[in-house]
Write a protein that holds these residues in place. Structure first.
Motif, short mmCIF file in Angstrom:
data_model
loop_
_atom_site.label_atom_id
_atom_site.label_comp_id
_atom_site.label_asym_id
_atom_site.label_seq_id
_atom_site.Cartn_x
_atom_site.Cartn_y
_atom_site.Cartn_z
N VAL B 101 0.86 -1.18 0.00
CA VAL B 101 0.00 0.00 0.00
C VAL B 101 0.90 1.23 0.00
O VAL B 101 1.78 1.36 0.85
CB VAL B 101 -0.92 -0.03 1.23
N THR B 102 0.70 2.10 -0.96
CA THR B 102 1.56 3.27 -1.08
C THR B 102 1.10 4.39 -0.14
O THR B 102 0.04 4.30 0.48
CB THR B 102 1.58 3.79 -2.53
N ASN B 104 -0.13 7.17 -0.65
CA ASN B 104 -1.25 8.05 -1.02
C ASN B 104 -2.54 7.28 -1.27
O ASN B 104 -3.40 7.73 -2.02
CB ASN B 104 -0.88 8.90 -2.24
N GLU B 105 -2.65 6.11 -0.68
CA GLU B 105 -3.88 5.35 -0.91
C GLU B 105 -4.37 4.65 0.36
O GLU B 105 -3.66 4.56 1.36
CB GLU B 105 -3.67 4.32 -2.03
N TYR B 106 -5.61 4.16 0.26
CA TYR B 106 -6.19 3.35 1.33
C TYR B 106 -6.41 1.93 0.83
O TYR B 106 -6.67 1.72 -0.36
CB TYR B 106 -7.54 3.94 1.77
N ILE B 131 -11.17 2.01 -3.83
CA ILE B 131 -10.16 1.22 -3.11
C ILE B 131 -9.90 -0.04 -3.94
O ILE B 131 -10.83 -0.81 -4.20
CB ILE B 131 -10.64 0.87 -1.68
N THR B 132 -8.65 -0.24 -4.38
CA THR B 132 -8.38 -1.32 -5.34
C THR B 132 -7.59 -2.47 -4.73
O THR B 132 -7.28 -3.43 -5.42
CB THR B 132 -7.59 -0.77 -6.55
N SER B 196 -3.45 8.45 3.95
CA SER B 196 -3.38 7.07 3.49
C SER B 196 -3.51 6.15 4.70
O SER B 196 -3.33 6.60 5.84
CB SER B 196 -2.05 6.81 2.79
N ARG B 245 -13.96 8.83 2.42
CA ARG B 245 -13.90 9.61 1.17
C ARG B 245 -14.41 11.03 1.38
O ARG B 245 -13.94 11.96 0.73
CB ARG B 245 -14.68 8.91 0.06
N ASN B 250 -10.38 11.07 -3.06
CA ASN B 250 -9.60 10.01 -3.72
C ASN B 250 -8.80 10.64 -4.85
O ASN B 250 -9.33 10.91 -5.92
CB ASN B 250 -10.54 8.94 -4.27
N ASP B 251 -7.54 10.94 -4.59
CA ASP B 251 -6.73 11.64 -5.60
C ASP B 251 -6.12 10.66 -6.59
O ASP B 251 -5.73 9.59 -6.23
CB ASP B 251 -5.61 12.42 -4.90
#
Lengths: 251, 251
Positions: B101-102, B104-106, B131-132, B196, B245, B250-251
């Protein structure tokens, strides 16, 4: 052993026509029956395992009704749900009485919710968010369907449903704000919710019927951040109720 | 008519052991197969009605695979879902590869989600909220179960799952905020979500396992306004993702 008379009644109560005829419905499973025993519903007969009986003696003494002890095997053969290992009740259904929404509360309006699991889930969500009145189109699945009762996880005892012609009902709610869930409309994150009102949720595949559209005063939508085309109606109801309570609370 | 060879394979793919052995899974129904055809999944064989074939010729020409036309009756006898009136695909499953998980994400973390319908619903919700990545305990139900695929409504093509030991996984996420859904903790309406992080959702009846509790950095809960004791895990996931969100976008 369970008598043929009861067995015949129980089997018939899986069908709406016979639930109407007998003005009765089934409640199965420990959690649902415990909530039932704490409610004002009137039980006709309760079938229970010795174990559930021993663990709930105090709760069982709150009402008087016919009570029969069955083995788990007998119980599972009797009811709708094979996994029921605790109890089954035959309960007197309540009449379909009009619900009026006061100027300090919110109610849900369900337009043709077809899936019993969805209706039960919505009842549970309404109960979580302190909404106690749900007005349903006549085409919405029957409240007393055993799958609705099971999916509501006991919340059927705290939420009232009224089935009617929604077009007529909404024509007599001039004093209330009427929100409708669409795939367009105002972002639910930015809606200024009124202190009271109605939230209309539409059918699983068709959404809110066209005939009702002129009666919706404010279209709202849940913003999408990814690729899914839609949300299940139960999920959408929960998200909208959460945004509502975040905005106006529950006095 | 469908050959015995395919019929045997298709029936075996209803069982996890054989899905692992053949590294394949089933996708049924028009909506799911349409999403599949637009994804990078590799189809081995597709069984379709003449009608679905005619309506989707362009989409069907995107990949090369064996294609057989069946009657609706043959199709319904072949697959898992009786209501399937369009198509069934045998698809190559993807290897279980680690997901990082980077900053900048969830991502979602699922601790022992047992019900295939719940897992499919959560995948659809994750997809809706952008969310992927979903990291699952090894005890979580299999992603490639036909009921999971069906409930995800095509979102299985856009969300990646990784099964692993969650205790070990969470020990290597020092740089990420880790939120856990509990019945207590900070009100989700007031949480200052980081840019994140990870959101941990627990088992349907037990919640998040005790062994993971020390690794949860922030307990959060969904406020309750009425009488229901709990919310279904799919519903709770949706409400938390919506609050997330709303707070961080969500960028």
């Amino acid at each position: 052993m369970i008598s043929k008379k009861w067995l015949k009644l129980i089997h018939s109560l899986q069908v709406k026509k016979y639930r109407k005829l007998h003005q009765a419905f089934l409640v199965e499973g420990a959690k649902s029956v415990q909530e039932l025993l704490s409610s004002d519903y009137q039980i006709t007969v309760l079938f229970t395992t010795q174990e559930f009986y021993n663990e709930n003696i105090r709760l069982l003494s709150r009402q008087s009704f016919e009570l029969q002890i069955l083995t788990q095997e007998e119980l599972e053969k009797t009811g709708v749900f094979q996994s029921n290992n605790a109890c089954l009740a035959v309960v007197v259904s309540k009449p379909n009485l009009p619900l009026s929404v006061t100027s300090n509360e919110y109610a849900l309006i369900l337009d043709e919710i077809k899936d019993p699991g969805n209706l039960g889930t919505i009842i549970r969500i309404a109960d979580w968010y302190g909404i106690t009145k749900i007005i349903c189109s006549e085409s919405t699945t029957d409240f007393y369907n055993p799958k609705v009762i099971a999916a509501s996880m006991g919340s059927f005892t705290r939420v009232q449903l009224y089935y009617c012609n929604l077009h007529e009902y909404l024509q007599h709610t001039a004093n209330l704000q009427v929100y409708g869930a669409y795939l367009n409309g105002i972002d639910v994150h930015t809606v200024s919710f009124a202190s009271s009102g109605l939230i209309v949720m539409g059918n699983e595949s068709q959404g809110i019927s066209q005939a009702l559209e002129p009666l919706i005063k404010q279209k709202i939508h849940i913003p999408r951040y990814g690729g899914a085309e839609s949300l299940n109606v139960g999920i959408a109801t929960a998200v909208i109720c959460d945004n509502l309570r975040r905005a106006v609370g529950n006095d």
